[in-house]
Design an enzyme around this catalytic site. Structure first.
Site, mmCIF file in Angstrom:
data_model
loop_
_atom_site.group_PDB
_atom_site.id
_atom_site.type_symbol
_atom_site.label_atom_id
_atom_site.label_comp_id
_atom_site.label_asym_id
_atom_site.label_seq_id
_atom_site.Cartn_x
_atom_site.Cartn_y
_atom_site.Cartn_z
ATOM 1 N N ASN A 118 -13.938 38.155 19.983
ATOM 2 C CA ASN A 118 -15.368 37.904 19.750
ATOM 3 C C ASN A 118 -15.714 36.442 19.489
ATOM 4 O O ASN A 118 -16.722 36.140 18.865
ATOM 5 C CB ASN A 118 -15.905 38.766 18.597
ATOM 6 C CG ASN A 118 -15.807 40.236 18.891
ATOM 7 O OD1 ASN A 118 -15.971 40.660 20.027
ATOM 8 N ND2 ASN A 118 -15.513 41.014 17.874
ATOM 9 N N SER A 144 -14.250 34.358 26.987
ATOM 10 C CA SER A 144 -14.616 34.688 28.372
ATOM 11 C C SER A 144 -15.924 34.026 28.782
ATOM 12 O O SER A 144 -16.045 33.532 29.897
ATOM 13 C CB SER A 144 -14.713 36.206 28.554
ATOM 14 O OG SER A 144 -13.454 36.799 28.336
ATOM 15 N N GLU A 174 -7.555 36.083 29.364
ATOM 16 C CA GLU A 174 -6.512 36.964 28.812
ATOM 17 C C GLU A 174 -5.130 36.321 28.962
ATOM 18 O O GLU A 174 -4.134 36.983 29.273
ATOM 19 C CB GLU A 174 -6.545 38.346 29.473
ATOM 20 C CG GLU A 174 -7.882 39.044 29.403
ATOM 21 C CD GLU A 174 -8.311 39.462 28.001
ATOM 22 O OE1 GLU A 174 -7.514 39.326 27.053
ATOM 23 O OE2 GLU A 174 -9.451 39.925 27.863
ATOM 24 N N ALA A 175 -5.059 35.014 28.714
ATOM 25 C CA ALA A 175 -3.831 34.239 28.928
ATOM 26 C C ALA A 175 -2.694 34.650 28.003
ATOM 27 O O ALA A 175 -1.538 34.343 28.290
ATOM 28 C CB ALA A 175 -4.124 32.746 28.771
#
Length: 192
Positions: free
Chosen positions: A12, A16, A88-89
């Site tokens: 949060n 992204s 999402e690395a």
């Protein structure tokens, strides 16, 4: 000289949406980017990078067998890339992070990776640990705990909102499964 960047945070924090804003900025200037996200996310919108504020874009999917370096070079030969952006690395393998470093060092293609630093037990993911070790630039994005302090931890919760302290490192979910908290409230909710 291109760099490998790691933008990390708890859930949060806008990782992204920040990635999608960067992609938009490159596109607005006529520059091509290549977007990647983890293939293991099977929620609605699978494969797409989407933010909680409604921004989204399709992306290439990586899993533990993906050769990101070679895929980027193949795309780069067709259309010169200004940047590679990875969501999402934390799910990258150690080898894939080294591939990203090679893209920056040898191909002069900046790689901007966005992901979690730690899992629901406060442990580093393989991808985040390697990115923290190798990235040229580390940028912490901020999320807010329920108390108003900076959230640094990801608490996994069950259907009733109770803290979950054991299980697989990776369990896909959003606000229904995870809460971003400061360390103090993370520890209190886990009873530590």
């Amino acid at each position: 000289m291109a760099k490998l960047y790691y933008y990390y945070a708890s859930m949060n924090a806008g990782k992204s949406s920040t990635l999608l804003q960067a992609a938009f900025n490159y596109g607005e200037r006529g520059m091509q980017v290549m977007l990647w996200t983890a293939a293991l996310d099977d929620r609605p919108g699978f494969g797409a990078i989407s933010s909680r504020i409604g921004l989204n874009s399709d992306a290439h999917r990586f899993d533990e067998n993906s050769n990101i370096h070679d895929a980027v070079l193949e795309e780069h030969r067709e259309t010169p890339l200004a940047c590679v952006l990875i969501d999402e690395a934390q799910f990258l393998t150690k080898d894939q992070v080294w591939q990203c470093a090679r893209l920056a060092d040898e191909q002069n293609i900046p790689v901007l990776a966005y992901g979690l630093r730690t899992d629901f037990q406060g442990e580093l993911f393989e991808g985040s640990a390697t990115l923290l070790a190798l990235a040229d630039s580390l940028v912490e994005l901020k999320a807010v705990c329920e108390c108003g302090k900076k959230a640094t931890m990801n608490l996994r919760i069950d259907e009733t909102g109770k803290a979950v302290s054991a299980g697989k490192q990776t369990e896909i979910g959003g606000n229904e499964r995870y809460i971003a908290l400061c360390r103090k409230h993370f520890m209190q909710r886990l009873g530590r």
